[in-house]
Enzyme design. Structure first.
Site, PDB file in Angstrom:
ATOM      1  N   HIS A  25       3.135  -3.208   6.699  1.00  0.00           N
ATOM      2  CA  HIS A  25       2.029  -2.274   6.472  1.00  0.00           C
ATOM      3  C   HIS A  25       2.021  -1.195   7.547  1.00  0.00           C
ATOM      4  CE1 HIS A  25      -0.524  -4.583   3.446  1.00  0.00           C
ATOM      5  NE2 HIS A  25       0.483  -5.411   3.709  1.00  0.00           N
ATOM      6  N   GLU A  41       1.481   3.508   2.995  1.00  0.00           N
ATOM      7  CA  GLU A  41       1.932   2.931   4.264  1.00  0.00           C
ATOM      8  C   GLU A  41       3.454   2.851   4.190  1.00  0.00           C
ATOM      9  OE1 GLU A  41      -0.461  -0.603   4.909  1.00  0.00           O
ATOM     10  OE2 GLU A  41      -2.296   0.536   4.511  1.00  0.00           O
ATOM     11  N   GLU A  49       1.896  -4.773  10.865  1.00  0.00           N
ATOM     12  CA  GLU A  49       1.425  -3.387  10.898  1.00  0.00           C
ATOM     13  C   GLU A  49       2.314  -2.638  11.888  1.00  0.00           C
ATOM     14  OE1 GLU A  49      -1.174  -2.264   9.117  1.00  0.00           O
ATOM     15  OE2 GLU A  49      -2.183  -4.108   8.445  1.00  0.00           O
ATOM     16  N   HIS A  70       0.876  -1.164   0.000  1.00  0.00           N
ATOM     17  CA  HIS A  70       0.000   0.000   0.000  1.00  0.00           C
ATOM     18  C   HIS A  70       0.918   1.219   0.000  1.00  0.00           C
ATOM     19  CE1 HIS A  70      -3.330  -2.608   1.989  1.00  0.00           C
ATOM     20  NE2 HIS A  70      -3.458  -2.589   0.670  1.00  0.00           N
TER      21      HIS A  70
END
Length: 438
Positions: A229, A112, A318, A109
């Site tokens: 991410h 990110e 994440e 992404h």
């Protein structure tokens, strides 16, 4: 006397001093500049594509002993999807038999952005300290480490620093075709027929970035992986989707290797500065880990694809509550993640590993199935007969089989924490009457 000595030193031929040509001088200057350039990665700003590409090329040219640079394909706008391979002898020797392959992918992404920088800093660490740090030296001697800083360079170039929550094309999340790359992989529940399809059929209609990663994964025997991410602070593990499908969320969707994935997720979370504490500034998770579908369901995710279509176990990491935080936060993010990134690489050496060979010819057997009784996921041997089977510590019954060969005897092994247990197999052809038990 001193002047005469100086003249002899500079111009004489009677003393055994090495001669340096002007070309030697230019080469030395170039190497010095490359070394300085490698050192110039800043933790005070983000690294945009052109700078990153130049830096990666110079780093690879400067340290061919430990790093190989290659591209797995191009983005829609023609940017290379660059990968570093780190190991001793990266450009001069083939990967040694039995050395596991591990990969990190960042920035699928595009907005990110922290993960991309963490992978650049991790690469920088190996380039600058790999010669002097015993821990890094061990990794370089035992592991084939592949680092892709950005899978979505087009999206990153659209993204805006300081945008914490963007989720659309303008924010940089998607690729240039407005496709979310983490919804673009084959999904075992929505596309079950593809498990029996050809690679050409699997790739049909997918984005170029996705195609490149799919081919990379299925053509290489990766053992362990993580994709980085942002938007939360948690280690997520398969499955992201479930048979129940949408809109169910909050329901666990475990894989056959749920215990292994939980161990791997905790390896990262507990070595991160605070991921496992539950005090992250955003959504909280027990131990800093979550099953993907239990958090929220998605179809076409990359971590599920890795597990279902290859031997590779992948987590989604994440790393920051804000997807694209101000650059002033990057130095601290590196301190938060450095130890966890290294511990996770080292986790590739857990479990059982070995080779499968023909008992008569002693040649490697590719495509053999290695099964652990009671776990519904087989590992397939590489083109060189190698296999790696990640497990939690414990006692296991292992068997190997291949069409045209007699199934091996079941062998009980004990796996301890740390270096993998070695278990090699010799398979006899079906028609061989001299095989044990034949």
């Amino acid at each position: 006397m001193a002047v005469g000595f100086l003249l002899i030193f500079l111009f004489g031929t009677s003393l055994a001093f090495p001669r340096f040509s002007f070309d030697d001088y230019l080469e030395a200057v170039a190497r010095s500049r490359q070394a300085r350039r490698i050192e110039e990665i800043s933790k005070a700003r983000y690294t945009h594509f052109d700078d990153m590409e130049e830096w990666m090329k110079e780093a690879a040219e400067s340290r061919p002993d430990i790093v190989r640079l290659y591209s797995i394909g191009k983005s829609l706008q023609g940017r290379d999807l660059w990968v570093f391979e780190f190991r001793n002898g990266a450009t001069t020797e083939p990967r040694p038999i039995g050395m596991p392959m591990m990969k990190y992918i960042g920035n699928m992404h595009g907005n990110e952005a922290v993960g991309k920088e963490m992978l650049i800093y991790l690469s920088h660490l190996f380039l600058t300290e790999g010669d002097s740090d015993p821990r890094l030296q061990k990794i370089l001697n035992t592991t084939s480490l592949h680092i892709m800083p950005t899978m979505n360079p087009d999206g990153f170039e659209r993204a805006k620093e300081g945008d914490c929550w963007g989720g659309d094309f303008a924010s940089g999340r998607t690729n240039q075709n407005t496709v979310d790359l983490n919804r673009n992989f084959p999904d075992q529940f929505r596309e079950p027929h593809l498990k029996r399809a050809t690679l050409k059929e699997i790739l049909r209609g997918r984005q170029p970035e996705t195609k490149a990663v799919i081919e990379w994964v299925v053509k290489n025997p990766f053992v362990l992986s993580a994709n980085l991410h942002g938007g939360a602070v948690v280690a997520s593990y398969p499955f992201d989707n479930s048979k129940a499908g949408f809109p169910i969320t909050g329901a666990n969707s475990p894989s056959p290797d749920d215990s292994v994935f939980r161990m791997l997720a905790k390896t990262y979370s507990k070595n991160h500065a605070f991921m496992s504490d539950g005090i992250t500034g955003c959504e909280q998770f027990p131990d800093g880990i979550t099953n993907g579908a239990s958090w929220y369901q998605l179809a076409g995710g990359m971590q599920d694809f890795n597990y279902v279509y290859s031997n590779c176990l992948e987590l989604t990491l994440e790393l920051s509550c804000c997807k694209y935080p101000p650059a002033e936060k990057l130095a601290q993010e590196w301190e938060n993640n450095r130890e966890a990134l290294l511990k996770y690489i080292e986790a590739v050496h857990n479990g059982v590993k070995g080779v499968v060979i023909d008992a008569i010819t002693e040649k490697p057997i590719p495509g053999a199935q290695i099964s652990i009784l009671g776990i519904g996921k087989d590992i397939i041997s590489s083109s060189r007969g190698e296999y790696w089977r990640l497990t939690v510590p414990g006692k296991y019954s292992v068997v190997a089989k291949k069409k045209g060969y007699q199934t091996s005897p079941t062998i009980d092994v004990v796996v301890n924490k740390g270096d993998a247990t070695i278990l090699n197999f010799k398979l006899y052809p079906k028609d061989d009457t001299a095989a044990p038990g034949a």
